[in-house]
Enzyme design. Sequence first.
Site, PDB file in Angstrom:
ATOM      1  N   THR A   1     -54.088  -1.372  -1.688  1.00  0.00           N
ATOM      2  CA  THR A   1     -54.099  -1.252  -0.319  1.00  0.00           C
ATOM      3  C   THR A   1     -54.840  -2.525   0.033  1.00  0.00           C
ATOM      4  OG1 THR A   1     -54.437   1.240  -0.424  1.00  0.00           O
ATOM      5  CG2 THR A   1     -55.169  -0.020   1.693  1.00  0.00           C
TER       6      THR A   1
ATOM      7  N   LYS B   1     -57.290   7.122 -12.242  1.00  0.00           N
ATOM      8  CA  LYS B   1     -56.992   7.201 -11.039  1.00  0.00           C
ATOM      9  C   LYS B   1     -55.548   7.631 -11.169  1.00  0.00           C
ATOM     10  CE  LYS B   1     -55.635   5.197  -6.644  1.00  0.00           C
ATOM     11  NZ  LYS B   1     -55.031   3.858  -6.076  1.00  0.00           N
TER      12      LYS B   1
ATOM     13  N   TYR C   1     -55.372   3.320 -13.871  1.00  0.00           N
ATOM     14  CA  TYR C   1     -54.649   3.624 -12.905  1.00  0.00           C
ATOM     15  C   TYR C   1     -53.103   3.884 -13.291  1.00  0.00           C
ATOM     16  CZ  TYR C   1     -53.060   2.284  -7.916  1.00  0.00           C
ATOM     17  OH  TYR C   1     -52.443   2.285  -6.625  1.00  0.00           O
TER      18      TYR C   1
ATOM     19  N   ILE D   1     -59.318   8.616  -4.626  1.00  0.00           N
ATOM     20  CA  ILE D   1     -59.386   7.262  -4.136  1.00  0.00           C
ATOM     21  C   ILE D   1     -58.287   6.944  -3.048  1.00  0.00           C
ATOM     22  CG2 ILE D   1     -59.243   4.610  -4.649  1.00  0.00           C
ATOM     23  CD1 ILE D   1     -59.981   5.239  -7.577  1.00  0.00           C
TER      24      ILE D   1
HETATM   25  O1  LIG Z   1     -54.897   1.004  -2.887  1.00  0.00           O
HETATM   26  C1  LIG Z   1     -54.838   1.800  -3.747  1.00  0.00           C
HETATM   27  O2  LIG Z   1     -55.523   1.984  -4.919  1.00  0.00           O
HETATM   28  C2  LIG Z   1     -54.006   3.012  -3.359  1.00  0.00           C
HETATM   29  N1  LIG Z   1     -52.840   3.013  -3.651  1.00  0.00           N
HETATM   30  C3  LIG Z   1     -51.979   4.281  -3.463  1.00  0.00           C
HETATM   31  C4  LIG Z   1     -50.438   3.577  -2.948  1.00  0.00           C
HETATM   32  O3  LIG Z   1     -50.632   2.667  -2.172  1.00  0.00           O
HETATM   33  O4  LIG Z   1     -49.656   3.911  -3.837  1.00  0.00           O
HETATM   34  C5  LIG Z   1     -52.178   4.937  -2.382  1.00  0.00           C
HETATM   35  C6  LIG Z   1     -53.782   5.459  -2.377  1.00  0.00           C
HETATM   36  O5  LIG Z   1     -54.347   5.913  -1.354  1.00  0.00           O
HETATM   37  C7  LIG Z   1     -54.790   4.273  -3.050  1.00  0.00           C
END
Ligand SMILES: O=C(O)C1=N[C@H](C(=O)O)C[C@H](O)C1
Length: 307
Positions: A56, A175, A147, A217
Amino acid sequence: MEIPSSANRSQVSPQGLWLPLITPFRDGALDETSLRRLIRHYGTLGLDGLVLAGTTGESLTLDEDETQRLVEVSADELARQGYRLPLYLGLSGSNTRKLAKRLHSLADWPIAGHLIACPYYSRPSQAGLIAHFRVLADSSRHPILIYNIPYRTGVNIGNEAMLQLAERANIVGAKDCCGDPAQSAELIRRRPPGFSVLTGEDAFYHAALTAGADGAILASAHVETASFIAIRDAFARGDEPAAGAAWRSLTDLVPLLFAEPNPAAIKYWLWRTGLIDSGELRLPMTPVSAALAVRLDGAIDRMKSAA
Ligand SMILES: O=C(O)C1=N[C@H](C(=O)O)C[C@H](O)C1
């Protein structure tokens, strides 16, 4: 910065609701004025932490100097306001050696940890993913959240590999954006003490907490933040009716904010509500379409009327 050990890992593994903060731009540059305004705004709401330079945060379009300035300004504003909100820094790449070198260079930064995406495009094996993150763990003075987001990276780190990595003291959680509820539930069930599972799937926030996740998150928590926090707190006190009611109030918001590639809708919302001075994004990300802008304007007006 305290280096996690097996003994204190539970104290450092992230819990609760974290916000992956957008990176404000103005006239093509980092907008430090808007950044400070965002920190002052979100620092008072009861969040558990902020992630800078995540997906994001448009991390792939930031250069190293801008990333350093992003962290410096955010940490400085938190200190000026007296806020005790931990900062995690997003990192991604598919070159283990290059990432390890970068992690060494970040040892003294004022952050509480790293959010590190799986290597993208090259689609390594599970053994390769384990070796990759073991090298990164050896190279990082800060804790690491892995992640896992297959729909962006093209690779899924399975639970067997993740649980092997969970044995490392400074790999403090995941995450989880695997997109498979069964995989997520099994990881939550089998995770060792001091290893957090935080969902990054906004649409699954309530389901993930129901399954026992340690938090989330969520980009969508930039908007109606209090409702996302109310869900966290309702689960913490075992009040499922209140959690369900708060979640149902967000039913239309989450898909609206993800109707076009994130973070365009969120930036538009923050610009329209005066939190940032421009809704600019950096290519290849583009602003919301005219049609989505109309839908967002309607939602903003309804929110203001309900206030
Ligand atoms: O920024 C983040 O880390 C996130 N990314 C995900 C995405 O955009 O796929 C969504 C999540 O809300 C947080």
